[in-house]
Design an enzyme around this catalytic site. Structure first.
Site, PDB file in Angstrom:
ATOM      1  N   ASN A  68       0.878  -1.178   0.000  1.00 26.02           N
ATOM      2  CA  ASN A  68       0.000   0.000   0.000  1.00 26.02           C
ATOM      3  C   ASN A  68       0.910   1.220   0.000  1.00 26.02           C
ATOM      4  OD1 ASN A  68      -1.798   2.047   0.435  1.00 26.02           O
ATOM      5  ND2 ASN A  68      -2.451   1.371   2.468  1.00 26.02           N
ATOM      6  N   TRP A  69       1.017   1.847  -1.166  1.00 27.78           N
ATOM      7  CA  TRP A  69       1.950   2.972  -1.283  1.00 27.78           C
ATOM      8  C   TRP A  69       1.423   4.234  -0.595  1.00 27.78           C
ATOM      9  CZ3 TRP A  69       3.998   2.870  -7.073  1.00 27.78           C
ATOM     10  CH2 TRP A  69       4.906   1.821  -7.199  1.00 27.78           C
ATOM     11  N   LYS A  70       0.137   4.234  -0.236  1.00 24.35           N
ATOM     12  CA  LYS A  70      -0.468   5.445   0.354  1.00 24.35           C
ATOM     13  C   LYS A  70      -0.184   6.641  -0.569  1.00 24.35           C
ATOM     14  CE  LYS A  70      -0.253   3.131   4.761  1.00 24.35           C
ATOM     15  NZ  LYS A  70      -0.143   3.183   6.202  1.00 24.35           N
ATOM     16  N   HIS A 113      -9.631   1.340   4.512  1.00 23.74           N
ATOM     17  CA  HIS A 113      -8.373   1.471   5.267  1.00 23.74           C
ATOM     18  C   HIS A 113      -8.610   2.386   6.472  1.00 23.74           C
ATOM     19  CE1 HIS A 113      -4.274   2.477   6.337  1.00 23.74           C
ATOM     20  NE2 HIS A 113      -3.915   1.374   5.696  1.00 23.74           N
ATOM     21  N   GLU A 116      -6.931   4.682   7.700  1.00 24.55           N
ATOM     22  CA  GLU A 116      -6.661   6.109   7.451  1.00 24.55           C
ATOM     23  C   GLU A 116      -7.856   6.777   6.779  1.00 24.55           C
ATOM     24  OE1 GLU A 116      -2.889   5.531   5.468  1.00 24.55           O
ATOM     25  OE2 GLU A 116      -2.026   4.902   7.376  1.00 24.55           O
ATOM     26  N   GLU A 155      -5.656  -5.082  10.276  1.00 27.16           N
ATOM     27  CA  GLU A 155      -4.606  -4.089  10.543  1.00 27.16           C
ATOM     28  C   GLU A 155      -4.895  -3.372  11.855  1.00 27.16           C
ATOM     29  OE1 GLU A 155      -2.551  -2.840   6.573  1.00 27.16           O
ATOM     30  OE2 GLU A 155      -4.154  -1.445   7.032  1.00 27.16           O
ATOM     31  N   GLY A 194       2.489   2.015  10.835  1.00 30.27           N
ATOM     32  CA  GLY A 194       3.464   3.103  10.720  1.00 30.27           C
ATOM     33  C   GLY A 194       4.150   3.439  12.033  1.00 30.27           C
ATOM     34  N   SER A 210       3.330  -2.442  10.220  1.00 26.08           N
ATOM     35  CA  SER A 210       4.771  -2.544  10.430  1.00 26.08           C
ATOM     36  C   SER A 210       5.368  -3.891   9.997  1.00 26.08           C
ATOM     37  CB  SER A 210       5.132  -2.234  11.886  1.00 26.08           C
ATOM     38  OG  SER A 210       4.760  -0.899  12.199  1.00 26.08           O
ATOM     39  N   GLY A 250       2.790  -1.194   4.191  1.00 20.96           N
ATOM     40  CA  GLY A 250       2.909   0.216   3.847  1.00 20.96           C
ATOM     41  C   GLY A 250       4.357   0.582   3.564  1.00 20.96           C
ATOM     42  N   GLY A 251       4.988   1.229   4.538  1.00 19.19           N
ATOM     43  CA  GLY A 251       6.338   1.780   4.368  1.00 19.19           C
ATOM     44  C   GLY A 251       7.342   0.856   3.694  1.00 19.19           C
TER      45      GLY A 251
HETATM   46  P1  13P Z   1       2.976   0.179   7.617  1.00 18.37           P
HETATM   47  O1  13P Z   1       3.430  -1.111   6.979  1.00 18.37           O
HETATM   48  O2  13P Z   1       3.747   1.362   7.115  1.00 18.37           O
HETATM   49  O3  13P Z   1       2.880   0.065   9.093  1.00 18.37           O
HETATM   50  O4  13P Z   1       1.479   0.433   7.076  1.00 18.37           O
HETATM   51  C1  13P Z   1       0.547  -0.585   7.178  1.00 18.37           C
HETATM   52  C2  13P Z   1      -0.641  -0.226   6.383  1.00 18.37           C
HETATM   53  O5  13P Z   1      -1.388   0.673   6.729  1.00 18.37           O
HETATM   54  C3  13P Z   1      -0.893  -0.957   5.144  1.00 18.37           C
HETATM   55  O6  13P Z   1      -2.154  -0.681   4.643  1.00 18.37           O
END
Ligand code: 13P
Length: 251
Positions: free
Chosen positions: A9-11, A94, A96, A166, A172, A211, A232-233
């Protein structure tokens, strides 16, 4: 046996040039889709660039969509707009988007149903906050989300559905759930869906997200009810993404 699905997930990250660099760097290295599903969920403006370059080892996902077919929804994107580009997956709900963009259980449910109607595979995100976890409410919270978000689907939908558990406190933050905590909740997700839709839940894939990194993914994926990861990251770097996907290859 369920094939693993590793999704990045590149956000709100990467320009077109950065996305191109990424896709060229991974395209020769990713394992074939018969062995593991690998997905990049990118911002809307990058989807066409990525779809044109997806081979038989990479699929493209969006990070959101609207539940209406079309209409006066300034700034929104429809399911048809995604499928005509060659998008396969779409992240729905998600945390967020729930926390910052007014996504509710009702809109999540409408979006999941629309995604299936249009031939997209939803990656439905559920999970509890730190406060809810500290009060021991994580199961109650996730059960309520699933019951509302999955209302009105059929068994065939459930077999194709991907759910990402999640926990918000692990997103994050560098604070990963332990493999045992992740397994307990992913198993619980399957149990709840089984109560709603029966054995179709055995085919549904459940990812863990929060994470996930190259150095912890193997342990997480070794758990019986965890069928992949939503990352994500750590999915932003091409080399790491290849390693994350490789961890999902069936042995
Ligand atoms: P991180 O892997 O950066 O913690 O993010 C997780 C996430 O929100 C994937 O959708």
């Amino acid at each position: 046996m369920r094939k693993k699905i590793i999704a990045g997930n590149w956000k709100m990250n990467k320009t077109r040039d950065e996305a191109l660099q990424f896709v060229y760097a991974v395209s020769e290295k990713l394992p074939h889709i018969d062995e593991v599903d690998s997905v990049v969920c990118a911002p809307f403006p990058l989807l066409r660039t990525l779809c044109k370059r997806q081979g038989d080892n990479l699929r493209v996902g969006a990070q959101n969509m609207h539940y209406a077919d079309s209409g006066a929804y300034t700034g929104e994107i429809s399911a048809d707009m995604l499928t005509t580009l060659g998008v396969t997956y779409v992240i729905i709900g998600h945390s967020e988007r729930r926390a910052m963009f007014n996504e509710t259980d009702e809109t999540v449910n409408l979006k999941v149903k629309k995604a299936f109607e249009k031939g997209l595979i939803p990656i439905l995100c559920v999970g509890e906050t730190l406060e809810q976890r500290e009060k021991g409410q994580e199961k109650q919270v996730v059960k309520a989300q699933l019951e509302k978000n999955l209302e009105g689907l059929n068994k065939n939908d459930i077999e194709h559905l991907v759910i990402a558990y999640e926990p918000i406190w692990a997103i994050g933050t560098g604070r990963t759930a332990s493999a045992a905590q992740a397994e307990e909740m992913c198993a619980y997700v399957r149990e709840v869906v089984k109560d709603l839709y029966g054995t179709a839940a055995d085919k549904m894939r459940v990812q863990y997200g929060g994470s996930v990194k190259v150095d912890n993914i193997k342990e997480i994926l070794s758990m019986p009810n965890i069928d992949g990861a939503l990352v994500g990251g750590a999915s932003l770097k091409a080399d790491d993404f290849v390693k994350l996907v490789e961890a999902g290859v069936k042995k």
